[in-house]
Motif scaffolding. Structure first.
Motif, PDB file in Angstrom:
ATOM      1  N   UNK A 130       0.826  -1.215   0.000  1.00  0.00           N
ATOM      2  CA  UNK A 130       0.000   0.000   0.000  1.00  0.00           C
ATOM      3  C   UNK A 130       0.856   1.259   0.000  1.00  0.00           C
ATOM      4  N   UNK A 131       2.185   1.126  -0.126  1.00  0.00           N
ATOM      5  CA  UNK A 131       3.044   2.300  -0.084  1.00  0.00           C
ATOM      6  C   UNK A 131       3.002   3.099  -1.380  1.00  0.00           C
ATOM      7  N   UNK A 132       2.858   2.425  -2.525  1.00  0.00           N
ATOM      8  CA  UNK A 132       2.917   3.098  -3.827  1.00  0.00           C
ATOM      9  C   UNK A 132       1.518   3.292  -4.405  1.00  0.00           C
ATOM     10  N   UNK A 133       1.332   4.422  -5.111  1.00  0.00           N
ATOM     11  CA  UNK A 133       0.047   4.675  -5.773  1.00  0.00           C
ATOM     12  C   UNK A 133      -0.210   3.680  -6.896  1.00  0.00           C
ATOM     13  N   UNK A 134       0.869   3.154  -7.473  1.00  0.00           N
ATOM     14  CA  UNK A 134       0.707   2.190  -8.562  1.00  0.00           C
ATOM     15  C   UNK A 134       0.247   0.829  -8.059  1.00  0.00           C
ATOM     16  N   UNK A 135       0.420   0.592  -6.767  1.00  0.00           N
ATOM     17  CA  UNK A 135       0.071  -0.715  -6.204  1.00  0.00           C
ATOM     18  C   UNK A 135      -0.869  -0.560  -5.009  1.00  0.00           C
ATOM     19  N   UNK A 136      -1.860   0.292  -5.167  1.00  0.00           N
ATOM     20  CA  UNK A 136      -2.825   0.508  -4.091  1.00  0.00           C
ATOM     21  C   UNK A 136      -3.898  -0.577  -4.105  1.00  0.00           C
ATOM     22  N   UNK A 137      -4.416  -0.835  -2.930  1.00  0.00           N
ATOM     23  CA  UNK A 137      -5.571  -1.724  -2.820  1.00  0.00           C
ATOM     24  C   UNK A 137      -6.819  -0.946  -3.236  1.00  0.00           C
ATOM     25  N   UNK A 138      -7.655  -1.558  -4.054  1.00  0.00           N
ATOM     26  CA  UNK A 138      -8.816  -0.861  -4.628  1.00  0.00           C
ATOM     27  C   UNK A 138     -10.065  -1.719  -4.467  1.00  0.00           C
ATOM     28  N   UNK A 139     -11.159  -1.044  -4.078  1.00  0.00           N
ATOM     29  CA  UNK A 139     -12.474  -1.700  -4.022  1.00  0.00           C
ATOM     30  C   UNK A 139     -13.433  -0.892  -4.886  1.00  0.00           C
ATOM     31  N   UNK A 140     -14.255  -1.572  -5.656  1.00  0.00           N
ATOM     32  CA  UNK A 140     -15.200  -0.888  -6.538  1.00  0.00           C
ATOM     33  C   UNK A 140     -16.411  -1.782  -6.766  1.00  0.00           C
ATOM     34  N   UNK A 141     -17.499  -1.163  -7.244  1.00  0.00           N
ATOM     35  CA  UNK A 141     -18.717  -1.916  -7.556  1.00  0.00           C
ATOM     36  C   UNK A 141     -18.540  -2.556  -8.927  1.00  0.00           C
ATOM     37  N   UNK A 142     -18.594  -3.876  -8.970  1.00  0.00           N
ATOM     38  CA  UNK A 142     -18.404  -4.596 -10.229  1.00  0.00           C
ATOM     39  C   UNK A 142     -19.726  -4.763 -10.974  1.00  0.00           C
ATOM     40  N   UNK A 143     -20.802  -5.131 -10.236  1.00  0.00           N
ATOM     41  CA  UNK A 143     -22.132  -5.268 -10.830  1.00  0.00           C
ATOM     42  C   UNK A 143     -23.182  -5.333  -9.727  1.00  0.00           C
ATOM     43  N   UNK A 144     -24.405  -5.144 -10.122  1.00  0.00           N
ATOM     44  CA  UNK A 144     -25.509  -5.253  -9.171  1.00  0.00           C
ATOM     45  C   UNK A 144     -26.432  -6.383  -9.599  1.00  0.00           C
ATOM     46  N   UNK A 145     -26.952  -7.088  -8.598  1.00  0.00           N
ATOM     47  CA  UNK A 145     -27.909  -8.161  -8.845  1.00  0.00           C
ATOM     48  C   UNK A 145     -29.218  -7.820  -8.145  1.00  0.00           C
ATOM     49  N   UNK A 146     -30.182  -8.723  -8.241  1.00  0.00           N
ATOM     50  CA  UNK A 146     -31.500  -8.450  -7.666  1.00  0.00           C
ATOM     51  C   UNK A 146     -31.431  -8.200  -6.160  1.00  0.00           C
ATOM     52  N   UNK A 147     -30.561  -8.927  -5.481  1.00  0.00           N
ATOM     53  CA  UNK A 147     -30.491  -8.770  -4.025  1.00  0.00           C
ATOM     54  C   UNK A 147     -29.070  -8.581  -3.518  1.00  0.00           C
ATOM     55  N   UNK A 148     -28.134  -8.305  -4.429  1.00  0.00           N
ATOM     56  CA  UNK A 148     -26.740  -8.198  -4.007  1.00  0.00           C
ATOM     57  C   UNK A 148     -26.015  -7.106  -4.776  1.00  0.00           C
ATOM     58  N   UNK A 149     -25.035  -6.520  -4.096  1.00  0.00           N
ATOM     59  CA  UNK A 149     -24.155  -5.519  -4.678  1.00  0.00           C
ATOM     60  C   UNK A 149     -22.755  -6.143  -4.726  1.00  0.00           C
ATOM     61  N   UNK A 150     -22.281  -6.454  -5.912  1.00  0.00           N
ATOM     62  CA  UNK A 150     -21.017  -7.182  -6.063  1.00  0.00           C
ATOM     63  C   UNK A 150     -19.846  -6.206  -6.035  1.00  0.00           C
TER      64      UNK A 150
END
Length: 282
Positions: free
Chosen positions: A214-234
């Protein structure tokens, strides 16, 4: 019968005289050949340390040493035949060798192709011994390479002999070029949860995971919304690790990262569906 014996004796005597006349040339040719053989061995012995000073590539060093040896040896054979008076024979031998090579090229196309590919890989190689690579569905570490094939030890301990032409003509993934490897997994949150609050929680949990960079901007940990389903947020979660021992460390680090992320979400009251982990090395 007597005439036949006389004729046979004359022929043998002429051959004998020709052989005696040729003896000085034959002796000179033998001396020249042995001299060039000695020089060829000395050239190879001299070349190897010279090349090793500028290159740690044992395959390239051995290839160049052998090439110098054979060039001098072939030159010696040509000079020896010339001393015997077979100047025309040298030309015929070279022409015959070219024709033979042309014919064998069709008969042994695959072997020749792998040999040439090995030479190209020896001079400009996309990997080194010990690199973690993947090609043609084979993933493992390079343990050796010859002018015909590359030997890869897979993660489950198998030695796979991959033809050099296949490596040259197909995509090759080298995970050891910069010693960084990205891992991924996904988390299915309840569709009613606020993903904007979940993202920093996930990223912070990853930063606190041992082995995650996590020290470098090029190798940061990232979380994002990939897709949405009827009852789930992936949610797609990706992070980087150092990869010198990726086959040993990545499963442990990934398992630790998943546990930390799920624990952080649960601790802050987030509801999630059973997580669906998937490896996405890239």
């Amino acid at each position: 019968m007597n005439q036949f014996t006389i004729d046979l004796w004359k022929v043998l005597h002429s051959y004998y005289l020709g052989f005696v006349k040729l003896l000085p040339r034959l002796a000179l040719a033998v001396v020249l050949f042995l001299l060039f053989l000695f020089i060829a061995r000395q050239v190879r012995r001299w070349l190897l340390p010279k090349i090793l000073r500028n290159s740690e590539d044992s395959l390239l060093t051995g290839f160049l040493g052998d090439m110098g040896y054979w060039i001098v040896l072939i030159l010696g054979i040509s000079v020896a035949l010339g001393a015997l008076g077979f100047d025309g024979a040298v030309t015929k031998i070279l022409a015959g060798a070219g024709l033979s090579a042309f014919i064998l090229g069709f008969a042994l196309k695959d072997i020749g192709e792998n040999f040439l590919a090995g030479i190209l890989l020896a001079f400009k190689r996309p990997f080194h011994i010990g690199d973690l690579v993947e090609t043609q569905g084979v993933k493992g570490r390079i343990i050796d390479m010859t002018l015909r094939e590359t030997i890869i030890k897979t993660l489950d301990g198998k030695d796979v002999f991959v033809p050099n032409a296949g490596i040259l003509n197909n995509p090759l993934y080298n995970y050891s070029v910069d010693d960084f490897l990205r891992l991924e997994f996904s988390v299915d949150l309840d569709n009613r949860e606020d993903y904007k609050k979940a993202i920093p929680l996930i990223e912070n949990a990853l930063k606190e995971t041992e082995g995650v960079l996590h020290e470098s901007h090029q190798h940061e940990a990232v979380a994002s919304v990939e897709e949405t389903k009827s009852n789930a947020l992936c949610m797609k979660v990706s992070f980087w690790i150092k990869s010198p021992e990726a086959e040993k460390e990545s499963p442990t680090i990934k398992s630790r990262a998943i546990q930390n992320v799920l624990h952080a979400l649960k601790q802050h009251g987030f509801s999630y569906a059973p997580q669906k982990a998937g490896s996405g090395d890239s």
